[in-house]
Design an enzyme around this catalytic site. Structure first.
Site, PDB file in Angstrom:
ATOM      1  N   HIS A   1      15.363   4.448   7.043  1.00 37.97           N
ATOM      2  CA  HIS A   1      14.234   4.520   6.115  1.00 37.97           C
ATOM      3  C   HIS A   1      12.930   4.189   6.839  1.00 37.97           C
ATOM      4  O   HIS A   1      12.899   3.286   7.675  1.00 37.97           O
ATOM      5  CB  HIS A   1      14.431   3.560   4.943  1.00 37.97           C
ATOM      6  CG  HIS A   1      15.538   3.976   4.024  1.00 37.97           C
ATOM      7  ND1 HIS A   1      16.879   3.782   4.336  1.00 37.97           N
ATOM      8  CD2 HIS A   1      15.517   4.595   2.814  1.00 37.97           C
ATOM      9  CE1 HIS A   1      17.629   4.259   3.358  1.00 37.97           C
ATOM     10  NE2 HIS A   1      16.834   4.756   2.425  1.00 37.97           N
TER      11      HIS A   1
ATOM     12  N   HIS B   1      11.148   9.928  -6.571  1.00 42.25           N
ATOM     13  CA  HIS B   1      12.388   9.237  -6.229  1.00 42.25           C
ATOM     14  C   HIS B   1      13.174   8.759  -7.458  1.00 42.25           C
ATOM     15  O   HIS B   1      13.606   7.611  -7.535  1.00 42.25           O
ATOM     16  CB  HIS B   1      12.084   8.041  -5.318  1.00 42.25           C
ATOM     17  CG  HIS B   1      13.234   7.648  -4.422  1.00 42.25           C
ATOM     18  ND1 HIS B   1      14.276   6.857  -4.848  1.00 42.25           N
ATOM     19  CD2 HIS B   1      13.494   7.921  -3.120  1.00 42.25           C
ATOM     20  CE1 HIS B   1      15.113   6.652  -3.839  1.00 42.25           C
ATOM     21  NE2 HIS B   1      14.674   7.296  -2.786  1.00 42.25           N
TER      22      HIS B   1
ATOM     23  N   HIS C   1      12.162  15.022  -0.525  1.00 47.63           N
ATOM     24  CA  HIS C   1      12.959  13.903  -1.050  1.00 47.63           C
ATOM     25  C   HIS C   1      12.569  13.598  -2.497  1.00 47.63           C
ATOM     26  O   HIS C   1      12.740  12.465  -2.949  1.00 47.63           O
ATOM     27  CB  HIS C   1      12.753  12.676  -0.157  1.00 47.63           C
ATOM     28  CG  HIS C   1      13.791  11.601  -0.306  1.00 47.63           C
ATOM     29  ND1 HIS C   1      15.151  11.863  -0.403  1.00 47.63           N
ATOM     30  CD2 HIS C   1      13.681  10.241  -0.363  1.00 47.63           C
ATOM     31  CE1 HIS C   1      15.814  10.729  -0.497  1.00 47.63           C
ATOM     32  NE2 HIS C   1      14.950   9.718  -0.496  1.00 47.63           N
TER      33      HIS C   1
ATOM     34  N   ASP D   1      14.075   8.274   5.405  1.00 47.70           N
ATOM     35  CA  ASP D   1      13.779   8.552   4.000  1.00 47.70           C
ATOM     36  C   ASP D   1      12.577   7.742   3.498  1.00 47.70           C
ATOM     37  O   ASP D   1      12.184   6.737   4.083  1.00 47.70           O
ATOM     38  CB  ASP D   1      14.980   8.207   3.123  1.00 47.70           C
ATOM     39  CG  ASP D   1      16.088   9.244   3.219  1.00 47.70           C
ATOM     40  OD1 ASP D   1      15.986  10.158   4.053  1.00 47.70           O
ATOM     41  OD2 ASP D   1      17.066   9.125   2.457  1.00 47.70           O
ATOM     42  N   ASP D   2      12.043   8.216   2.351  1.00 52.89           N
ATOM     43  CA  ASP D   2      11.090   7.479   1.503  1.00 52.89           C
ATOM     44  C   ASP D   2       9.689   7.358   2.080  1.00 52.89           C
ATOM     45  O   ASP D   2       8.853   6.636   1.530  1.00 52.89           O
ATOM     46  CB  ASP D   2      11.617   6.080   1.160  1.00 52.89           C
ATOM     47  CG  ASP D   2      12.927   6.119   0.395  1.00 52.89           C
ATOM     48  OD1 ASP D   2      13.331   7.212  -0.025  1.00 52.89           O
ATOM     49  OD2 ASP D   2      13.550   5.056   0.230  1.00 52.89           O
TER      50      ASP D   2
END
Length: 296
Positions: A244, A154, A150, A99-100
């Site tokens: 991540h 965020h 995603h 993620d991210d």
């Protein structure tokens, strides 16, 4: 009475001396305090924000991940086709997800580790970070990894009004499409937080909402041993593993980078195959998806 007073005075003096020796504010007598200062300095040097990576709008994982009324398991149970936590148990396959991304500190290290290990992963990217680091975004695609949405900045999605939530999704879809040539089918809500109305809208677009059933907890700044244990200790056929490739301000993900070769080596030795989420879930991709490696 005089001996008693003398004894009491001695005991008082000893107590005061012990208290001074245990003063938590005295860094010379508290090695842990020194260690914390050094650790914080290291995290500052590793701060992705210094490289121009946009910050996570709703904050770091540890600040937001709280119990919420309808858990991931509840949503999966109610919408099993569209909100998935894992793939089928019938095959010895697992999917690494990150993620991210992208940033210019940890994402390149994750990509290097995956390339050395010979596996493909699924990256759930943040739109404004893809805009900030187009070269790294292009590398993710060029090296054959799958890209999922995603959100753009965020945020904590359930706190958004519908128009803003939908813009977070569609804006990031457009950015990803400019690199891959197709609109992503996979969506992962930031922090795993979403609600039923948002799920219904996402499914109307033909998207799969992807959770996870194995959490590395790497966002806590764990070392490689801890990350490896969290993953290898909970693996089942069909597992979707959360890691991540970038983080919030001050988050150190070097442990998750170092854990990648250990995890891959251990599971391959047990006959486990690493696949991307779309393969695990048998989700069809456009023929041009993730093959261009450059903006259209």
């Amino acid at each position: 009475m005089k001996p008693f007073r003398t004894l009491a005075a001695c005991l008082l003096a000893i107590t005061l001396c012990q208290g001074c020796g245990q003063n938590p504010g005295n860094s010379n007598n508290n090695p842990e305090a020194k260690s914390q200062k050094i650790s914080q300095a290291d995290l500052t040097n590793l701060n992705p924000r210094l490289g121009g990576t946009p910050e996570l709008q709703a904050g770091a994982e540890g600040n937001v991940r709280k119990p919420h009324p309808m858990s991931l398991a509840d949503l999966h149970k109610k919408y099993p086709t569209y909100y998935v936590l894992n793939g089928p148990r019938s095959k010895r396959q697992v999917a690494l997800t990150f993620d991210d991304a992208p940033d210019n500190v940890f994402t390149p290290q994750v990509l290097d580790a995956l390339k050395a290990a010979g596996v493909k992963a699924t990256f759930f990217v943040i739109g404004n970070r893809a805009e900030a680091h187009p070269d790294i975004m292009a590398r993710i695609v060029r090296e054959g990894h799958v890209v999922g949405n995603h959100s753009y900045s965020h945020p904590n999605l359930p706190k958004l009004a519908d128009p803003r939530f939908r813009e977070e999704v569609t804006r990031t879809d457009r950015i990803i499409r400019s690199y891959t040539g197709s609109t992503p089918t996979l969506f992962r809500p930031p922090y795993g937080n979403t609600d039923e109305n948002q799920i219904l809208w996402l499914t109307s677009l033909g998207k799969r909402i992807v959770g996870w059933n194995v959490d590395s907890l790497d966002w806590k700044g764990l070392d490689a041993d801890q990350v490896s244990t969290n993953i290898l200790g909970h693996i089942l056929p069909g597992s979707i593993i959360l890691q991540h490739a970038a983080g919030g301000e001050g988050e150190d993900l070097s442990g998750t980078v170092a854990a990648i070769p250990r995890i891959v080596k251990s599971l391959k030795k047990d006959g486990v195959e690493f696949v991307t989420v779309d393969t695990l879930l048998n989700v069809k991709r456009d023929k041009e998806s993730n093959r261009t490696g450059s903006k259209q």
